[in-house]
Design an enzyme around this catalytic site. Structure first.
Site, short mmCIF file in Angstrom:
data_model
loop_
_atom_site.label_atom_id
_atom_site.label_comp_id
_atom_site.label_asym_id
_atom_site.label_seq_id
_atom_site.Cartn_x
_atom_site.Cartn_y
_atom_site.Cartn_z
CE LYS A 42 -3.87 -2.42 0.67
NZ LYS A 42 -3.30 -3.78 0.83
CE LYS A 96 -7.24 0.48 -1.50
NZ LYS A 96 -6.23 0.53 -2.60
NE ARG A 114 -2.57 -7.49 -9.25
CZ ARG A 114 -2.58 -8.27 -8.18
NH1 ARG A 114 -2.15 -9.53 -8.28
NH2 ARG A 114 -3.00 -7.81 -7.03
NE ARG A 139 -7.75 -7.62 -9.37
CZ ARG A 139 -6.91 -7.44 -8.36
NH1 ARG A 139 -6.31 -8.48 -7.81
NH2 ARG A 139 -6.67 -6.23 -7.88
NE ARG A 169 -14.42 -7.22 -0.36
CZ ARG A 169 -14.41 -8.22 0.53
NH1 ARG A 169 -13.40 -8.36 1.35
NH2 ARG A 169 -15.42 -9.06 0.58
CG ASP A 217 -4.01 -4.33 -7.77
OD1 ASP A 217 -3.73 -5.19 -8.63
OD2 ASP A 217 -4.15 -4.59 -6.56
CD GLU A 248 -3.64 -2.90 -2.89
OE1 GLU A 248 -3.01 -3.99 -2.96
OE2 GLU A 248 -4.71 -2.78 -2.26
CG ASN A 269 -0.50 -6.24 -5.12
OD1 ASN A 269 -0.95 -6.37 -3.99
ND2 ASN A 269 -1.12 -5.53 -6.06
#
Length: 318
Positions: free
Chosen positions: A127, A163, A213, A227, A235, A275, A283, A285
């Site tokens: 994050k 978050k 993603r 997604r 979400r 993301d 984000e 990841n």
């Protein structure tokens, strides 16, 4: 090239979903090429005085549910016996995880190639790392003080996403509108009474259409999956019930990837899943990004082949 020994620090192999797990897809590709594949869990890692070592299982793997792996050997090996080590333990990034990243760097002999770098995994919170690029993000605020967070929510009539800093898989992410009567309670819960900071972001309306993603290998975007959240959830995370949908990269998304590339490569972050929501980065990841299998299936590609190609090149140039 000569066969390599590839290690995977990961969650229990018995529990992987062969139709979804990105780590397992990479293991299958490495095995297909004739490389030795070893896996071990975080709890099997130890230090004996000169080099970190672990109880490792040498396995053969195949994409067949219920019969997806066979243990060929189980023995203690030093980390230096590996040519490449994939650090793919799923979040949360807790104290045990941080200790594991420190242990695997303790090698008296040669170190393996790390994908991703242990020090970068410690540094790049998924994050908070995005805060290095504020111009690419929705309006974002990080704090633990409840009045300050409540003020941020009150200033965004379109709603706010909250978050947990160390959250994963969509867990703990909530949407609050400007006048939600649950605001104080949710802030108390998420900050543990003002003891832990959280991230607040202005809601992006395109979220109903899904977030994207994007998988980057060696800094280059190799594919993406949209997604799409279910009708009764906000979400899009697949772990939270989001539906994977075929998509393509936009010019804006390629611009975001190009901005990230130098920062990722200088840290040894070779396999990353970012993301993107609308035109915004949300984000980065780095621990065990997923999405490879879904992109493979939707686009008819093999991203894991590119990952193993990279592992072979890095090992050859070590």
């Amino acid at each position: 090239m000569a066969p390599l020994t590839l290690g995977f620090l990961m969650d229990p192999l018995e529990h992987v979903r062969v139709d979804h797990d990105s780590t397992f897809a990479m293991m299958v590709e490495a095995h297909r090429r004739g490389h030795t594949v070893r896996y071990f869990e975080q709890g099997w890692l130890r230090f004996s005085g000169r080099c970190a070592e672990a109880r490792m299982r040498t396995v053969s793997v195949q994409a067949e549910t219920g019969r997806h792996f066979e243990v060929r050997q189980e023995a203690v090996h030093p980390i230096s016996s590996l040519d490449v080590l994939f650090l793919r333990k799923d979040p949360p990034v807790d104290v045990d995880f941080l200790h594991a990243t420190q242990l695997v760097e303790l090698c008296a002999g040669k170190q393996p190639v790390y994908i991703n770098s242990p020090s970068a995994l410690r540094e790049a919170n998924e994050k908070l790392f995005t805060l290095h690029f504020p111009d690419l993000m929705p309006e974002t605020f990080v704090a633990r003080e409840l009045p300050a967070l409540a003020d941020f929510i009150a200033r965004h009539p379109g709603g706010t996403i909250l978050k947990p800093i160390d959250g994963f898989g969509g867990k703990g992410i909530v949407f609050l509108d400007q006048k939600d009567r649950n605001t104080r309670s949710m802030l108390e819960l998420l900050t543990r009474g003002g003891q832990e900071p959280i991230m607040a972001q202005a809601y992006v309306p395109q979220a109903r259409l899904g977030d994207k993603r994007i998988i980057l290998v060696n800094g280059e975007p190799l594919g993406a999956v949209l997604r799409v959240p279910s009708d009764d959830d906000h979400r899009g995370n697949m772990a939270a019930g989001g539906k994977p949908v075929k998509t393509h990269l936009t010019a804006r998304e390629r611009e975001i990837c190009a901005r990230l590339k130098p920062r990722l490569l200088e840290r040894g972050l070779y396999l990353v899943g970012i993301d993107v929501l609308g035109d915004y980065l949300t984000e980065v990841n780095v621990t065990s990004p997923t999405g490879l299998v879904e992109i493979d299936r939707l686009d008819g590609v093999s991203i894991e082949s590119h990952v193993i190609d990279l592992a072979e090149r890095l090992a050859a140039n070590r």
